[in-house]
Structure formats: structure tokens, C-alpha cells
Design a protein around this motif. Structure first.
Motif, PDB file in Angstrom:
ATOM      1  N   ARG A   1      53.411  89.428 -15.346  1.00 31.12           N
ATOM      2  CA  ARG A   1      53.383  87.990 -15.057  1.00 31.12           C
ATOM      3  C   ARG A   1      54.724  87.314 -15.317  1.00 31.12           C
ATOM      4  N   GLY A   2      55.770  88.135 -15.538  1.00 29.84           N
ATOM      5  CA  GLY A   2      57.124  87.591 -15.651  1.00 29.84           C
ATOM      6  C   GLY A   2      57.537  87.144 -17.025  1.00 29.84           C
ATOM      7  N   ALA A   3      56.745  87.462 -18.062  1.00 28.09           N
ATOM      8  CA  ALA A   3      57.077  87.041 -19.425  1.00 28.09           C
ATOM      9  C   ALA A   3      57.787  88.171 -20.160  1.00 28.09           C
ATOM     10  N   GLY A   4      58.709  87.808 -21.037  1.00 28.38           N
ATOM     11  CA  GLY A   4      59.427  88.799 -21.827  1.00 28.38           C
ATOM     12  C   GLY A   4      60.846  88.982 -21.345  1.00 28.38           C
ATOM     13  N   SER A   5      61.506  89.989 -21.893  1.00 31.21           N
ATOM     14  CA  SER A   5      62.899  90.257 -21.544  1.00 31.21           C
ATOM     15  C   SER A   5      63.004  90.739 -20.097  1.00 31.21           C
ATOM     16  N   GLU A   6      64.201  90.696 -19.566  1.00 32.57           N
ATOM     17  CA  GLU A   6      64.430  91.170 -18.198  1.00 32.57           C
ATOM     18  C   GLU A   6      64.011  92.632 -18.057  1.00 32.57           C
ATOM     19  N   GLN A   7      64.292  93.441 -19.093  1.00 37.12           N
ATOM     20  CA  GLN A   7      63.925  94.852 -19.055  1.00 37.12           C
ATOM     21  C   GLN A   7      62.411  95.029 -19.084  1.00 37.12           C
ATOM     22  N   ALA A   8      61.733  94.226 -19.905  1.00 39.45           N
ATOM     23  CA  ALA A   8      60.275  94.321 -19.995  1.00 39.45           C
ATOM     24  C   ALA A   8      59.629  93.989 -18.655  1.00 39.45           C
ATOM     25  N   VAL A   9      60.122  92.930 -18.021  1.00 37.01           N
ATOM     26  CA  VAL A   9      59.576  92.526 -16.722  1.00 37.01           C
ATOM     27  C   VAL A   9      59.849  93.606 -15.682  1.00 37.01           C
TER      28      VAL A   9
END
Length: 688
Positions: free
Chosen positions: A175-183
Motif C-alpha cells: 500500500r506504499g507505506a515504509g521505506s523505498e526499499q520496503a515498498v
């Protein structure tokens, strides 16, 4: 300069970095793919680069599934500034040349990209559509490029979904939440090429995690996203019992503080595992390092693999096969078969009604009518060890066709495994009764049975699903003649096979037209000595002193381990099983049956055991004992074993080889002539 198409070979290739950079330019269209996924495809022979004047100007990234021998095209990418040079066609032609033995090339593409003209210009044809799992639920068109093999075999394939649960660390990334790497890592699970391979699901624990999100806007955004995932609701009592087992396993690993209550966060992580297990699934996807640290406990206590999103994208085929076919669990469960008693039909409604037109009384009445309509219908019910109905099939013979009026599987952790097993049992039953076709005419067939039927050679038509049985072990001409005769009776045009068809196509033909054997194809034959202990465990030959329950017959898929000395093994192939007996005496030495050889892998024993543990029979110590001085062992994965009505004794076996003047190696797994395979197979089916 001319454009070259070159294979990208892996870590050391100077082409790898520019290929990844080019893919990263177009993630909006291609979906997210991590560098390890590029490397994995390269190692598997699935990455080609188009190079002009030393510059990577395009690439094709594709998978080569073992069970469905087509090319699964994931990326076809050409740099914008180099388009209209025919680069995409060069890449497709290179794939065709390298993999002409496969059935075709399949690709997925969003309809709203407006690229239908491009695919058609590359000679692809549309073959259906599906809904993507991105936030906008886009329509994905399926495109297919046939590589010149007969239509029957290009249609006979199905890829049931690998269903995985996700925890909040992955769902938030989706859903686009978190760090760029997580997403990036999480959203790689929504790439278009995975749309018909992976289904994302959630259990109640995720609902609690979403509720606990403090920011109201983010919380609502995540709640809206739940509609895009499959909702699972495992039995709460079963989850509670599994939680106790998991907590006990964790506490056992902490001897310094026995009995200490677990923190709420740790219990929440275990809840994901327990709910996944009780929903009948085996894969839980997480980015939470604390949950990942529980992987060994999750597998040992609940048979759940806790993996990262990257592992799913890298090993989707292996994880899927472990989900859909679990004979180890099947063997550990007691099943019983019975005839549906008159008047008991209504009690089955809660287990087997499937759709609006078949609800409640409609299901029961239709089942009742089959007991009195003048045809001898066999109404057979399968129950699990707790007495719950898990499968229902109703069949009758009609000349040389076995008709199936009902084929249902109930919701059960082993539903997909049961569906595969039941379909093969119906084929064997049809063969025993001299049938040449199995026709499933149940309009409300369970989803698991439909998926299994597609991968088992059943072709959908206006009357349901039909499989053809060609009971011939011989040349392509002999096989084609019998197939044409059956097709004429069924009103169907059957393909004519050429001699020396590639192994991959011959193997598909032998699966689709089981029990056919194409002797003049390029499909190789092997003979494998097997110790009586393992022959008994795998095939119940020699029979156990205490007969084992055989309601479901022999498991369709198994693995056999041995020392790894290479002796020309190649896959796909077919294999004869030679029970080697004990000592130097020939008594008890015999060929008892044959199987389809699907995979041969040499690796560390523990690695092989963990990969194939779901196939059962062997323990870790058994696998380790097969290793050679290098510390490696060999795994042979095989399927659809056919036990011979007549065992071919050692003396008869050597006589057959002598008459044909062919070598007969029996001390180790060895390649043999297809002519010798045919002689042994026919001897095993000789009418006394």
C-alpha cells in the motif's frame, strides 16, 4: 552496427548491470524486479540482451517452467530511443531458436498500455485475460506465440495459483507505506508476470495489525487495500491449538527461561504462522526480521515456510508445487471410502455445494436422481480421519467412456493434493475397465479439481472436461492411429505425432494421453535399482506385512535419493524400477513398474531434504546416507507411477535384453534403449 542478441550468464556478465538499469527505467510498465531475480533468471538460461555498438538496447527475461514446457515471458524491454529497429522481434526470434522444443511463448500485458498491435505484430495471439492485483485492478491480456506443436498439447496446461499469506510488514509495503526499499520489495509481488502464478491472501491477524495503525488516513488507505487480497478465516479452535504448539516450540528453544510468557509482539508473529497453517497454506511472506527468525520453528511445528517477497519471486514454481502436492501429509492422514447411502444426500450439502445454481436442495436432488435414473452410477464419498467428507465423485461407464457426473472436493488443507490424486485414480479406473476417455460433466466442479484437470491433460469443451486414454506403447505412427480412432468416436480431431519428437513434447503427450508411451521419440529411458525397503515404502512392493491403507492408491509424486555419480541422466524421461533384492541371489529381483522422470538434482543432502520433504518417505538421515565422498547426493523426482500387473523377473529381464542384443546395466541408475523399455513394459502387461 548490427544488433546482437547475447545470453546473459549471471554474476560475472558485464551485461547484467546495464540490463538491470534498463529494466529500472521502465518499472512503471514492467513491474518491480529485484537484482537477485535478474541473476536467477540468467542462471536458469532465461535472460537475453540485445546489444548494439557495445550498448544494451533491449532485453528479454523469461522463465522455463519444468511442468508446463512453455516459455513464460516476464519482460520484453527495448530502450525508447532504440525502438522501431526490430529489436523486440530479434529477441523473440532468439527465444524461439533456443527453445523451439517448448510449446510456445506466453506473456501478460496490461490492456490499458495499448500494445495489442505490438504483440500482434510479433505474431502473438490473444488467449484470454485476467485481473491484475495492483491497486487499480487492471485487466491483463494473455498473449501466446505457438512454436509449432500440436494444439492438443498447447491447450493441456494449467498453472493453479500459489496462494501465500502476507503479514503487515509486506501489506503496508503493498500500500506504499515504509521505506523505498520496503515498498519496492513488497510491490514486486504484484508484477504482471506473477498475476496468474501467485495469489496474495490475509488472515484475521492482519486485520488487527491494520486496526493498530495510528494515522487515520493511512489506516483507511490500508483497509481499502484489503479488498484486493483473498480473505481467509481458519477455524479458531484449530488456531488456538496450533498456537500452543508454536509457543511450546519457542519456549523449548529458550531453556534459560522455561515457561516465561511470550511478549505480545512475539505472540502476534506466531499468530500469523498459526492462521496460515490452519488455513491449509504453507507460505507466509514477511519483511519482519523477527518473524523471519522464527522460520525454523514455523516449519517444524506448523509446516509453514516463512519467506521474504524476494524468495517468492525467485522460487515461485518450487513453492507452488510444494503447495499443490503434499503426499507426505497425505500419507500421514487416514482416509476412508464409502458409497453414498440413499437418503444421506442432504447431509453432504454443507460440504459440496459450489454455486448459486447448485445450492442446498438443488445439489441434493441432483445427487438423488443419479441413484434412480436407470444408469448404474457409482456414488463414492471420501472422508478424512475425523469423518468429515472431503471428496465426492459419481461415475458410470458408457461404452468406452467413463462419465463423471460429480467431481467435488471440500475445503480441506489437502484439497489440491486430493484433487490431483482423484483425477489420476479416475484415469486408472477407466483404463482397467477398457475405457478410452474420461468425461467430467459436472457443471459445478470444484475450483481445485478444475485447476488439477487442466494440468492433467483434461481439455475443456462444451460438455465439461475430457481426457483421452491411449493405451499404446509403440511408435508415433501406432500411437497416432489409435488416437485418431478415439478422436473419431469422440468427434474430435487428434494430432498426428512425428517420430523423434523432442523429449519435452513427448513427455507432455505421455501425460495428456496417459498411459501412452512414445518409443520412437527422443524421450530417454532409464532403469534404476531400488532396495526392497524403499520399494515397499514408495510402491508397497514387496507388500508390507501389515497392509497399508490404499484408498487413494500410490501417491502421484515422489522423490528417490541415491549417490550422485552422473550416468547420462536427463529430464524429462521415463524410468523402470528394478527391485535389487539382497545379496547375490536373483530371487526377489524384478522390475515392478515405471514412472515419469521429472527432475534430477545434485546438491547437499540437507538442501535436497528441505526442498523435497513435502514428498515424504525419506528422513533427513536417510538422505544424508546417500551422499558420496564429495558430500553430495542426487534426488530423482518422479510421478505417475504405473505398477505392472506382471512383475518382470531378473531372469526374464536378462532374456529380453539378450534377445534384443542390448546392454542391461543393473548396478546403478543407467540409460537404456527405448526398445528395451518397450519390451519390458509389454512383458509387464502380458496377459497370463
Amino acid at each position: 552496427m548490427a544488433i546482437e542478441v547475447l545470453p546473459v550468464t549471471g554474476e560475472g556478465s558485464e551485461l547484467m548491470a546495464p540490463v538491470i538499469a534498463l529494466g529500472d527505467r521502465y518499472t512503471r510498465y514492467l513491474g518491480l524486479l529485484t537484482p537477485p531475480a535478474y541473476h536467477k533468471h540468467a542462471e536458469d538460461g532465461g535472460l537475453l540482451a540485445a546489444v548494439e555498438d557495445g550498448e544494451v538496447v533491449g532485453y528479454a527475461l523469461f522463465g522455463l517452467p519444468k511442468r508446463n514446457p512453455h516459455v513464460r515471458l516476464a519482460h520484453l524491454c527495448v530502450a525508447e530511443e532504440h525502438r522501431k529497429k526490430g529489436i523486440a522481434r530479434r529477441l523473440i526470434e532468439a527465444i524461439r531458436e533456443r527453445h523451439a522444443h517448448r510449446l510456445g511463448i506466453r506473456a501478460k500485458c496490461r490492456r490499458d498500455y495499448g500494445l495489442s498491435g505490438t504483440w500482434a505484430g510479433l505474431d502473438f495471439v490473444p488467449k484470454g485475460e485476467s485481473v491484475g492485483r495492483g491497486k487499480d485492478r487492471e485487466v491483463l491480456d494473455t498473449w501466446w506465440l505457438d512454436l509449432g506443436h500440436e494444439d492438443l498439447f498447447t491447450e493441456a496446461q494449467s498453472e493453479a495459483l500459489l496462494t501465500v499469506t502476507v503479514d503487515h510488514s509486506v501489506f503496508a509495503g503493498l500500500r506504499g507505506a515504509g521505506s523505498e526499499q520496503a515498498v519496492k520489495e513488497s510491490q514486486a509481488l504484484e508484477a504482471g508476470w506473477l498475476a496468474d502464478l501467485v495469489e496474495l491472501a490475509y488472515t484475521p491477524r492482519l486485520l488487527h495489525a491494520v486496526r493498530d495503525v495510528e494515522n487515520a488516513e493511512v489506516r483507511q488507505h490500508q483497509r481499502n487495500g484489503l479488498a484486493g487480497l483473498r480473505s481467509l478465516s481458519p477455524d479458531t479452535d484449530a488456531v488456538s491449538a496450533r498456537m500452543k504448539e508454536l509457543i511450546a516450540a519457542v519456549q523449548k528453544e529458550q531453556p534459560e527461561s522455561p515457561g516465561t510468557p511470550l511478549a505480545d509482539e512475539q505472540r502476534a508473529r506466531l499468530r500469523y504462522v498459526a492462521e496460515t497453517s490452519c488455513a491449509g497454506l504453507q507460505v507466509l511472506v514477511t519483511r519482519d526480521p523477527e518473524l523471519a527468525a522464527l522460520a525454523d520453528i514455523a516449519w517444524g511445528a506448523a509446516r509453514v515456510k516463512v519467506v521474504s517477497p524476494e524468495i517468492v519471486t525467485l522460487h515461485v514454481d518450487e513453492l507452488h508445487q510444494a503447495q499443490v502436492y503434499r503426499p507426505a501429509d497425505l500419507m500421514g492422514t487416514t482416509f476412508s471410502a464409502e458409497t453414498v447411502a440413499p437418503g444421506s444426500e442432504g447431509a453432504l450439502v454443507a460440504f459440496f455445494d459450489q454455486a448459486d445454481g447448485d445450492r442446498g436442495s438443488a445439489f441434493a436432488e441432483r445427487l438423488k436422481r443419479l441413484a434412480t435414473d436407470g444408469v448404474l452410477w457409482r456414488r463414492e464419498l471420501l472422508r478424512d480421519g475425523a469423518g468429515h467428507p472431503v471428496a465426492l465423485n459419481v461415475w458410470a461407464m458408457d461404452g468406452r467412456t467413463l462419465n463423471v457426473a460429480f467431481l467435488r472436493t471440500a475445503s480441506h488443507p489437502l484439497e489440491e493434493t486430493l484433487a490431483r490424486q482423484l483425477l489420476f485414480m479416475l484415469k486408472k479406473l477407466a483404463r482397467e475397465r477398457g475405457a478410452q476417455a474420461v468425461r467430467i460433466a459436472d457443471p459445478y466442479m470444484s475450483a481445485a479439481a478444475k485447476a488439477a484437470a487442466g494440468s492433467d491433460g483434461f481439455i475443456a469443451d462444451e460438455s465439461g472436461f475430457t481426457a483421452v486414454l491411449v493405451d499404446v506403447c509403440g511408435s508415433a505412427d501406432a500411437v497416432s492411429a489409435v488416437a485418431a480412432e478415439i478422436g473419431s468416436r469422440l468427434g474430435r480431431v487428434m494430432p498426428a505425432l512425428d517420430p523423434q519428437v523432442p523429449p519435452e513434447i513427448a513427455s507432455v503427450a505421455e501425460r495428456v494421453w496417459w498411459p501412452v508411451k512414445l518409443i520412437d521419440s527422443a524421450l530417454p529411458s532409464f532403469i534404476a535399482p531400488i532396495k526392497p525397503r524403499w520399494s515397499t515404502e514408495l510402491f508397497d512392493v514387496p507388500a508390507m506385512l501389515v497392509p497399508r491403507a490404499d484408498v487413494l492408491g500410490i501417491s502421484r509424486e515422489h522423490v528417490y535419493y541415491r549417490s550422485p555419480g552422473r550416468r547420462g541422466e536427463s529430464v524429462p524421461g521415463r524410468i523402470l524400477w528394478y527391485v535389487s533384492g539382497s545379496g547375490s541371489r536373483q530371487q526377489g529381483k524384478m522390475v515392478v513398474g515405471c514412472s515419469r522422470l521429472d527432475e534430477v538434482i545434485v546438491d547437499e543432502p540437507d538442501t535436497l531434504f528441505e526442498r523435497f520433504e513435502h514428498l515424504g518417505v525419506y528422513g533427513r538421515s536417510d538422505v544424508r546416507s546417500t551422499a558420496d565422498s564429495s558430500g553430495k547426493a542426487m534426488a530423482l523426482r518422479f510421478s505417475d507411477t504405473e505398477l505392472f500387473p506382471v512383475h518382470v523377473t531378473h531372469s526374464r529381464l536378462t532374456a529380453l535384453a539378450g534377445k534384443l542384443r542390448l546392454p542391461l546395466p543393473l548396478t546403478s541408475l543407467s540409460k537404456i534403449s527405448n526398445v528395451l523399455f518397450q519390451a519390458v513394459y509389454e512383458e509387464g502387461h502380458r496377459t497370463p
